[in-house]
Design a protein around this motif. Structure first.
Motif, PDB file in Angstrom:
ATOM      1  N   SER A   1      53.448  44.132  53.083  1.00  0.00           N
ATOM      2  CA  SER A   1      52.695  45.172  52.371  1.00  0.00           C
ATOM      3  C   SER A   1      53.274  46.554  52.595  1.00  0.00           C
ATOM      4  O   SER A   1      53.182  47.433  51.717  1.00  0.00           O
TER       5      SER A   1
ATOM      6  N   THR B   1      55.625  47.793  49.820  1.00  0.00           N
ATOM      7  CA  THR B   1      55.149  47.712  48.425  1.00  0.00           C
ATOM      8  C   THR B   1      55.870  48.740  47.554  1.00  0.00           C
ATOM      9  O   THR B   1      56.015  49.905  47.933  1.00  0.00           O
ATOM     10  N   THR B   2      56.302  48.285  46.394  1.00  0.00           N
ATOM     11  CA  THR B   2      57.053  49.169  45.487  1.00  0.00           C
ATOM     12  C   THR B   2      56.099  50.081  44.716  1.00  0.00           C
ATOM     13  O   THR B   2      54.875  49.910  44.729  1.00  0.00           O
ATOM     14  N   SER B   3      56.690  51.038  44.010  1.00  0.00           N
ATOM     15  CA  SER B   3      55.894  51.984  43.216  1.00  0.00           C
ATOM     16  C   SER B   3      55.144  51.288  42.083  1.00  0.00           C
ATOM     17  O   SER B   3      54.139  51.794  41.563  1.00  0.00           O
ATOM     18  N   LYS B   4      55.626  50.089  41.711  1.00  0.00           N
ATOM     19  CA  LYS B   4      54.978  49.322  40.649  1.00  0.00           C
ATOM     20  C   LYS B   4      53.919  48.370  41.199  1.00  0.00           C
ATOM     21  O   LYS B   4      53.362  47.558  40.455  1.00  0.00           O
ATOM     22  N   GLY B   5      53.670  48.452  42.516  1.00  0.00           N
ATOM     23  CA  GLY B   5      52.634  47.626  43.124  1.00  0.00           C
ATOM     24  C   GLY B   5      53.090  46.220  43.475  1.00  0.00           C
ATOM     25  O   GLY B   5      52.267  45.340  43.772  1.00  0.00           O
TER      26      GLY B   5
ATOM     27  N   ILE C   1      54.882  43.467  45.934  1.00  0.00           N
ATOM     28  CA  ILE C   1      55.077  43.323  47.379  1.00  0.00           C
ATOM     29  C   ILE C   1      56.176  42.271  47.634  1.00  0.00           C
ATOM     30  O   ILE C   1      56.106  41.152  47.085  1.00  0.00           O
TER      31      ILE C   1
ATOM     32  N   GLU D   1      52.740  40.400  42.799  1.00  0.00           N
ATOM     33  CA  GLU D   1      51.517  41.194  42.870  1.00  0.00           C
ATOM     34  C   GLU D   1      50.580  40.545  43.887  1.00  0.00           C
ATOM     35  O   GLU D   1      50.486  39.324  43.967  1.00  0.00           O
ATOM     36  N   LYS D   2      49.880  41.351  44.657  1.00  0.00           N
ATOM     37  CA  LYS D   2      49.032  40.830  45.730  1.00  0.00           C
ATOM     38  C   LYS D   2      47.972  39.876  45.199  1.00  0.00           C
ATOM     39  O   LYS D   2      47.639  38.862  45.827  1.00  0.00           O
ATOM     40  N   SER D   3      47.476  40.156  43.980  1.00  0.00           N
ATOM     41  CA  SER D   3      46.411  39.322  43.414  1.00  0.00           C
ATOM     42  C   SER D   3      46.898  37.928  43.041  1.00  0.00           C
ATOM     43  O   SER D   3      46.107  36.990  42.921  1.00  0.00           O
TER      44      SER D   3
END
Length: 418
Positions: free
Chosen positions: A13, A16-20, A22, A44-46
């Motif tokens: 985490s 994490t990139t600027s685009k969200g 990971i 994406e984390k989700s």
């Protein structure tokens, strides 16, 4: 002992990139120590399942990423398998190196051997003798031939050397090269020194020669008898070079010095000893052990004989000694002329000092050992063993003294019959 290995996939985490997105990392743990490898994948984390350690769902993206993670797990398994096939101990370091493709270049026995010999070559005359270097050079040559003929390789990693390989070398020396027992052991022990270098550097953990139990056979060393020494001393030589070689050989017979030590002997090595007479003080070239030898009259006369020799005056040497090869060649001529039926070499002079000149004349073995510069008494005791001939000679003298014993027994027997 098997290493305890586990692996899992985690999200970083903190990165994490600027685009969200990971990044996904594979975490590998080996016996409690761990390292992490970037999978070069992001999610994406989700979309990530913390319980399953993979992407959720059955989308094309999820299938692609999860298949890739499976490939990485398989790569870890293959790395473990490869280490086992190579007989490598699986550790944090070895597994990590295998996975990252940063394996250290294997340290090989021939390379270590050559490096040792090259260093020894540069120290000839100070730390080592030429003959010692030559022995290691010959040993390496034999070992290289053994690797080619028995394993079809020119070199082998030191970690691959085991007891079977070393006993195989022993058998190769005896069977293929027809080396005798003592020569075989000498060559195997020379390889053993190289193995010790590997042990000292931590390149191997176990000595493959720890169970090598071959024993040297006692070889009876040749030496001159008192009669043969007198024959040589009293011989008048027409050829000057034979007279010179005779004198230097006899000098060694009465000092016990090896060829290289006579060759190195300088005027400063002669000093007044504890008894007020001249002594030789010199460290042996072979062992660097100090030799302190009182000069016997014969040896002192030979020194005086050559004190004005041009070679001695220019070099400071005690005697104008020839090369060892020439000395041994001329000694064979001298043996023929003097009627000595022995294969004379310069080293026989040292044996003669130990046996005929000293031990046979009652000089204690501890004193002889000290003069010879031996590192331990066992080496000198070998000379004492070959003095059985002296025992035989002494007993013959005793038999002559007891010739009248039989007559005395007759007298005793007659007295009992009266």
């Amino acid at each position: 002992m098997n290493a305890k290995i586990s692996s899992t996939f985690i999200l970083k985490s903190a990165k994490t990139t600027s685009k969200g997105l990971i990044p996904i990392y594979m975490r590998v743990t080996v016996d409690g120590k761990r390292f992490e490898i970037s999978t070069q994948k992001q999610v994406e984390k989700s979309k990530w399942s913390t319980e399953m350690r993979k992407m959720k769902g059955n989308s094309e993206e999820a299938r692609s990423v999860n298949e890739y993670l499976t490939l990485l797990s398989n790569k870890l398994f293959e790395a473990q398998k490869q280490l086992l096939l190579e007989n490598e101990v699986i550790t944090f370091e070895t597994l990590r190196s295998k996975l990252f493709g940063k394996e250290e270049k294997a340290i090989t026995i021939v390379k270590v051997f050559k490096d040792h010999n090259d260093k020894m070559d540069k120290l000839i005359g100070t730390e080592y003798s030429y003959n010692t270097w030559k022995n290691f050079k010959t040993t390496l040559s034999h070992f290289e031939k053994y690797l080619v003929e028995s394993y079809n390789v020119s070199d082998v990693p030191v970690k691959k050397i085991d007891f079977a390989m070393m006993t195989g070398f022993d058998f190769y020396l005896r069977s293929t090269l027809k080396c005798n027992n003592n020569t075989t052991i000498k060559y195997v022990k020379s390889v053993g020194k190289i193995i010790n270098i590997c042990l000292d550097n931590g390149w191997i953990e176990k000595d493959p020669l720890s169970n090598y139990k071959a024993k040297l056979k006692v070889v009876e060393r040749e030496y001159l008898t008192e009669h043969e020494i007198e024959s040589m001393l009293n011989k008048q030589f027409v050829v000057p070079r034979l007279e010179l070689v005779r004198d230097i050989f006899v000098f060694s017979c009465f000092t016990g010095l090896a060829y290289v030590d006579v060759q190195q002997l300088k005027k400063e090595n002669i000093s007044i000893g504890i008894d007020g007479s001249k002594w030789i003080f010199k460290n042996r070239q072979k062992t660097d052990i100090a030799s302190k030898i009182p000069l016997l009259p014969v040896a002192e006369m030979i020194i005086d004989k050559y004190s004005d020799n041009p070679v001695c005056l220019n070099t400071g040497s005690i005697l104008p000694i020839l090369s060892n090869q020439k000395m041994n060649a001329y000694l064979k001529e001298i043996a023929d002329v003097c009627g000595i039926n022995k294969e004379l070499t310069f080293h026989i002079a040292r044996h003669t000092f130990a046996t005929t000149v000293t031990l046979s004349n009652g000089v204690p073995i501890e004193t002889v050992s000290k003069m010879l510069g031996h590192t331990n008494l066992k080496t000198t005791q070998h000379y004492a063993k070959i003095l059985d001939k002296k025992i035989s000679e002494d007993m013959l003298i005793l038999k002559d003294k007891l010739k009248n014993l039989h007559k005395q027994e007759n007298i005793v027997n007659q007295s009992f019959t009266l």
